[in-house]
Design an enzyme around this catalytic site. Structure first.
Site, PDB file in Angstrom:
ATOM      1  N   SER A 113     -74.515   8.517-110.550  1.00  0.00           N
ATOM      2  CA  SER A 113     -74.143   7.271-111.211  1.00  0.00           C
ATOM      3  C   SER A 113     -73.946   7.428-112.715  1.00  0.00           C
ATOM      4  O   SER A 113     -73.142   8.223-113.156  1.00  0.00           O
ATOM      5  CB  SER A 113     -75.180   6.203-110.879  1.00  0.00           C
ATOM      6  OG  SER A 113     -74.760   4.951-111.349  1.00  0.00           O
ATOM      7  N   HIS A 114     -74.745   6.709-113.485  1.00  0.00           N
ATOM      8  CA  HIS A 114     -74.580   6.683-114.939  1.00  0.00           C
ATOM      9  C   HIS A 114     -75.404   7.761-115.631  1.00  0.00           C
ATOM     10  O   HIS A 114     -75.410   7.850-116.852  1.00  0.00           O
ATOM     11  CB  HIS A 114     -75.021   5.312-115.435  1.00  0.00           C
ATOM     12  CG  HIS A 114     -76.377   4.964-114.897  1.00  0.00           C
ATOM     13  ND1 HIS A 114     -76.579   4.639-113.577  1.00  0.00           N
ATOM     14  CD2 HIS A 114     -77.590   4.953-115.487  1.00  0.00           C
ATOM     15  CE1 HIS A 114     -77.867   4.429-113.383  1.00  0.00           C
ATOM     16  NE2 HIS A 114     -78.497   4.607-114.524  1.00  0.00           N
ATOM     17  N   ASP A 277     -69.044   2.931-115.054  1.00  0.00           N
ATOM     18  CA  ASP A 277     -69.954   4.067-115.204  1.00  0.00           C
ATOM     19  C   ASP A 277     -69.437   5.328-114.494  1.00  0.00           C
ATOM     20  O   ASP A 277     -68.296   5.374-114.038  1.00  0.00           O
ATOM     21  CB  ASP A 277     -71.340   3.693-114.685  1.00  0.00           C
ATOM     22  CG  ASP A 277     -71.369   3.555-113.176  1.00  0.00           C
ATOM     23  OD1 ASP A 277     -70.350   3.149-112.604  1.00  0.00           O
ATOM     24  OD2 ASP A 277     -72.412   3.870-112.559  1.00  0.00           O
ATOM     25  N   ASP A 279     -69.722   6.750-111.575  1.00  0.00           N
ATOM     26  CA  ASP A 279     -69.142   6.698-110.233  1.00  0.00           C
ATOM     27  C   ASP A 279     -68.382   5.398-109.976  1.00  0.00           C
ATOM     28  O   ASP A 279     -67.994   5.127-108.831  1.00  0.00           O
ATOM     29  CB  ASP A 279     -70.229   6.900-109.177  1.00  0.00           C
ATOM     30  CG  ASP A 279     -71.291   5.823-109.235  1.00  0.00           C
ATOM     31  OD1 ASP A 279     -71.565   5.312-110.338  1.00  0.00           O
ATOM     32  OD2 ASP A 279     -71.853   5.476-108.182  1.00  0.00           O
ATOM     33  N   ASP A 281     -69.207   2.130-110.068  1.00  0.00           N
ATOM     34  CA  ASP A 281     -69.726   0.926-109.415  1.00  0.00           C
ATOM     35  C   ASP A 281     -70.269  -0.106-110.406  1.00  0.00           C
ATOM     36  O   ASP A 281     -70.474  -1.252-110.046  1.00  0.00           O
ATOM     37  CB  ASP A 281     -70.742   1.254-108.313  1.00  0.00           C
ATOM     38  CG  ASP A 281     -71.933   2.041-108.805  1.00  0.00           C
ATOM     39  OD1 ASP A 281     -71.968   2.390-110.008  1.00  0.00           O
ATOM     40  OD2 ASP A 281     -72.824   2.337-107.987  1.00  0.00           O
ATOM     41  N   ARG A 282     -70.509   0.311-111.654  1.00  0.00           N
ATOM     42  CA  ARG A 282     -71.029  -0.655-112.636  1.00  0.00           C
ATOM     43  C   ARG A 282     -69.913  -1.205-113.517  1.00  0.00           C
ATOM     44  O   ARG A 282     -68.851  -0.596-113.617  1.00  0.00           O
ATOM     45  CB  ARG A 282     -72.047   0.024-113.558  1.00  0.00           C
ATOM     46  CG  ARG A 282     -73.276   0.461-112.830  1.00  0.00           C
ATOM     47  CD  ARG A 282     -74.337   0.990-113.778  1.00  0.00           C
ATOM     48  NE  ARG A 282     -75.550   1.241-113.014  1.00  0.00           N
ATOM     49  CZ  ARG A 282     -76.761   1.277-113.509  1.00  0.00           C
ATOM     50  NH1 ARG A 282     -76.960   1.106-114.802  1.00  0.00           N
ATOM     51  NH2 ARG A 282     -77.809   1.489-112.738  1.00  0.00           N
ATOM     52  N   LYS A 376     -71.447  -1.925-104.995  1.00  0.00           N
ATOM     53  CA  LYS A 376     -71.025  -2.659-106.174  1.00  0.00           C
ATOM     54  C   LYS A 376     -69.733  -2.022-106.670  1.00  0.00           C
ATOM     55  O   LYS A 376     -69.451  -0.866-106.380  1.00  0.00           O
ATOM     56  CB  LYS A 376     -72.106  -2.708-107.235  1.00  0.00           C
ATOM     57  CG  LYS A 376     -72.614  -1.401-107.717  1.00  0.00           C
ATOM     58  CD  LYS A 376     -73.834  -1.654-108.607  1.00  0.00           C
ATOM     59  CE  LYS A 376     -74.450  -0.349-109.058  1.00  0.00           C
ATOM     60  NZ  LYS A 376     -75.905  -0.329-108.832  1.00  0.00           N
TER      61      LYS A 376
HETATM   62  C1  G1P Z   1     -81.186   1.154-111.142  1.00  0.00           C
HETATM   63  C2  G1P Z   1     -80.939  -0.324-111.303  1.00  0.00           C
HETATM   64  C3  G1P Z   1     -80.615  -0.937-109.950  1.00  0.00           C
HETATM   65  C4  G1P Z   1     -79.427  -0.206-109.339  1.00  0.00           C
HETATM   66  C5  G1P Z   1     -79.694   1.277-109.298  1.00  0.00           C
HETATM   67  C6  G1P Z   1     -78.478   2.060-108.822  1.00  0.00           C
HETATM   68  O1  G1P Z   1     -82.275   1.366-110.273  1.00  0.00           O
HETATM   69  O2  G1P Z   1     -82.051  -0.959-111.873  1.00  0.00           O
HETATM   70  O3  G1P Z   1     -80.352  -2.294-110.119  1.00  0.00           O
HETATM   71  O4  G1P Z   1     -79.176  -0.660-108.038  1.00  0.00           O
HETATM   72  O5  G1P Z   1     -80.042   1.759-110.595  1.00  0.00           O
HETATM   73  O6  G1P Z   1     -77.378   1.907-109.667  1.00  0.00           O
HETATM   74  P1  G1P Z   1     -83.784   1.655-110.789  1.00  0.00           P
HETATM   75  O7  G1P Z   1     -83.697   2.853-111.687  1.00  0.00           O
HETATM   76  O8  G1P Z   1     -84.190   0.452-111.551  1.00  0.00           O
HETATM   77  O9  G1P Z   1     -84.576   1.868-109.540  1.00  0.00           O
HETATM   78 ZN    ZN Z   2     -73.106   3.898-110.630  1.00  0.00          ZN
END
Ligand code: G1P
Ligand code: ZN
Length: 541
Positions: A113-114, A277, A279, A281-282, A376
């Site tokens: 992800s990010h 981000d 991948d 999704d954000r 997302k």
């Molecule tokens: C974090 C975000 C959550 C999201 C996840 C994946 O998870 O808070 O809302 O779904 O990344 O992108 P966390 O690190 O809080 O478990």
């Molecule tokens: Zn992501």
């Protein structure tokens, strides 16, 4: 092709978190580490025989090697068709779209992800099921359990597959389809939105827009959708070429990491800015000198959904993760539709969508989407905004302020304390949990606590129960403190403290100052300084 059985031994800690298994690249590069996890995923499925599997990711460092390993293992485990994004690219929402469109058994999405990418940074892998959404908690628990006693995995001898050319290769035992990662997704977006009105806005002289792909996966998608299909000027998309290390940045769309975008929008007085981000999704949405909180964005999109062709008949219902502010609840109330409160993580929304209970859902962590996929979807959210801006002719700030006028306003902030020692974090949460029972009825600065509990979710569709999803402390004046530990970090523990407060005051610009009483109280109740020694959060959103 020979099917080889390779002996292996378990690695500790192969437990999927909020969104798949995330570890440092170096951890994944250990012999058999990736193989063990992938075999456990395949073993958690009833049968892979004759099925199709989608493979793709955000293009980060180690994606290509991982894909070659997965191809061989998937064939050895009986998959008949492998659908792979060209060059290993598939944004998370596009992977979800492709799994659904090609009726695959599921997909392996390679992304952290990010989180930053590169040889010393993070890698991740996640299994999505046939509805296109993340595996259920029951399945991820099963995967983890299998990794703890795994003794062998299956693979075949095969030369590396060319994943850079779109086309089909028949290997006899299995077929490999390398697909254009963008077109199926872009076609889906074109079905949902009023592209004609949006094209008029984006290609016209009165609206200036910037999208920051943050050197990550959405670059090619944004290029195709905004520039090729919607006629936006070329300079509208920045940092558009995906890089294995995201150019050394955190591909995390917030005010700190998307600084390029924020500067351009503010200095050049642009009308609309957005970023996504690693991948895809954000999403982050901004107007000129105006930041849209993701909780408000979800609420505003729900309130204006009927201006978008795909949702013109209204929403079935909405859902938000528990830490997300209750702004969307107020919209649901007015629209007289159901609003569900789920634990953090996208996997909890899938059942509600499959069962036809909700259309829109979102999280405070810059995540918003609808039932067009089961992930997302950053670009979808940006397109929603553009569609609504085109339909109303209002500016971003005007839309949000009008929304607050109608529904009231939920001030929201999240404070993160990163890389704290895991044992101190555990102790702190344990102490907080033990104090909850005594809190209800107590007053702080004259405001009474009305509820204090550890959130537990009972899925209305399959009846499964997920306990210990975070502490909620609610106050009689509409204030709330939520506390949980992150499930996506790769070093130590990350404490997340979420603070929100209902108000009718539209003029507040300094959220931190407006929430300062709640912030101080949170520190006092949680004992952040006492347990961690920290006096300031590392990240404030
Ligand atoms: C974090 C975000 C959550 C999201 C996840 C994946 O998870 O808070 O809302 O779904 O990344 O992108 P966390 O690190 O809080 O478990
Ligand atoms: Zn992501």
């Amino acid at each position: 092709m020979n099917r080889n059985i390779i002996a292996t031994t378990p690695f500790p800690g192969q437990k999927p978190g909020t969104s798949g298994l995330r570890k440092k690249v170096k951890v994944f590069q250990q012999p058999n580490y990736l193989e063990n996890f992938v075999q456990a995923v395949f073993d958690s499925i009833d049968s892979c025989e004759g099925q199709s599997l989608v493979i793709g990711g955000d293009g980060r460092y180690f994606n290509r090697e991982a894909i070659q390993t997965i191809i061989k293992m998937a064939i050895a485990n009986g998959f008949e068709t492998l659908i792979i994004g060209q060059s290993g690219i598939l944004s998370t929402p596009a992977a979800s779209c492709v799994v659904r469109k090609y009726k695959a058994l599921g997909g392996l999405v390679l992304s952290a992800s990010h989180n930053p990418g590169g040889p010393d940074e993070d890698f991740g892998i996640k299994f999505n099921r046939s509805n296109g959404g993340p595996a259920s908690e029951a399945q991820t628990d099963k995967i983890h359990q299998i990794t703890e006693s795994i003794s062998q995995y299956y693979t075949v001898d095969l030369d590396p597959i060319d994943i850079d050319r779109v086309g089909e290769v028949d290997l006899g035992m299995a077929k490999i389809q390398v697909i254009d990662p963008v077109s199926d997704y872009a076609d889906l977006m074109e079905e949902l939105f009023d592209f004609a009105a949006m094209k008029q806005l984006l290609s016209g002289p009165d609206f200036r827009f910037r999208f920051d792909a943050m050197h990550a996966v959405t670059g090619p998608y944004a290029q195709e959708i905004f520039i090729n299909r919607l006629g936006a000027p070329k300079e509208s998309v920045i940092n558009a070429v995906p890089k294995e290390d995201f150019g050394g940045h955190h591909p995390d769309p917030n005010l700190v990491h998307a600084a390029d975008l924020v500067n351009q929008v503010n200095e050049q007085a642009l009308d609309f800015g957005a970023a996504s981000d690693g991948d895809g999704d954000r999403n982050m949405i901004i107007g000129h000198q105006f930041y849209v909180n993701p909780c408000d964005s979800l609420a505003l999109l729900a309130a204006n959904a009927q201006k978008i062709p795909a949702y013109k008949n209204g929403l079935k219902g909405v859902a938000r993760s528990m830490p997300t502010s209750r702004a969307v609840d107020r919209v649901a109330d007015k629209l007289d539709i159901n609003c569900y409160e789920t634990p953090t993580g996208w996997k909890f929304f899938g059942n509600l969508m499959d069962d036809g209970r909700i259309s829109f859902c979102g999280e405070e962590s810059f995540g918003t989407s609808s039932d067009h996929v089961r992930e997302k979807d950053g670009l979808w959210a940006v397109l929603c905004w553009i569609n609504i801006l085109a339909a109303t002719g209002l500016s971003v700030a005007e839309l949000v302020k009008d929304h607050w006028k109608t529904y009231g306003r939920d001030l929201f902030t999240r404070h993160d304390y990163e890389a704290i020692a895991s044992d101190s974090a555990a102790k702190m949460m344990e102490t907080l949990n033990a104090s909850l029972e005594g809190l209800v009825g107590q007053s702080f600065s004259g405001v009474q606590v009305t509820l204090a509990d550890q959130f537990s979710y009972s899925d209305p569709v399959d009846g499964s129960v997920s306990n210990n999803q975070g502490v909620r402390i609610l106050f009689e004046n509409g204030g709330r403190i939520v506390v949980r530990l992150s499930g996506t970090g790769t070093s130590g523990a990350t404490l997340r403290v979420y603070l929100d407060q209902f108000t009718q005051d539209e003029s507040i610009t300094d959220t931190q100052a407006a929430l300062s009483t709640l912030i101080d109280l949170a520190d006092q109740l949680i004992g952040i300084e006492k347990f961690t020694g920290r006096t300031e959060p590392d990240v404030v959103t």
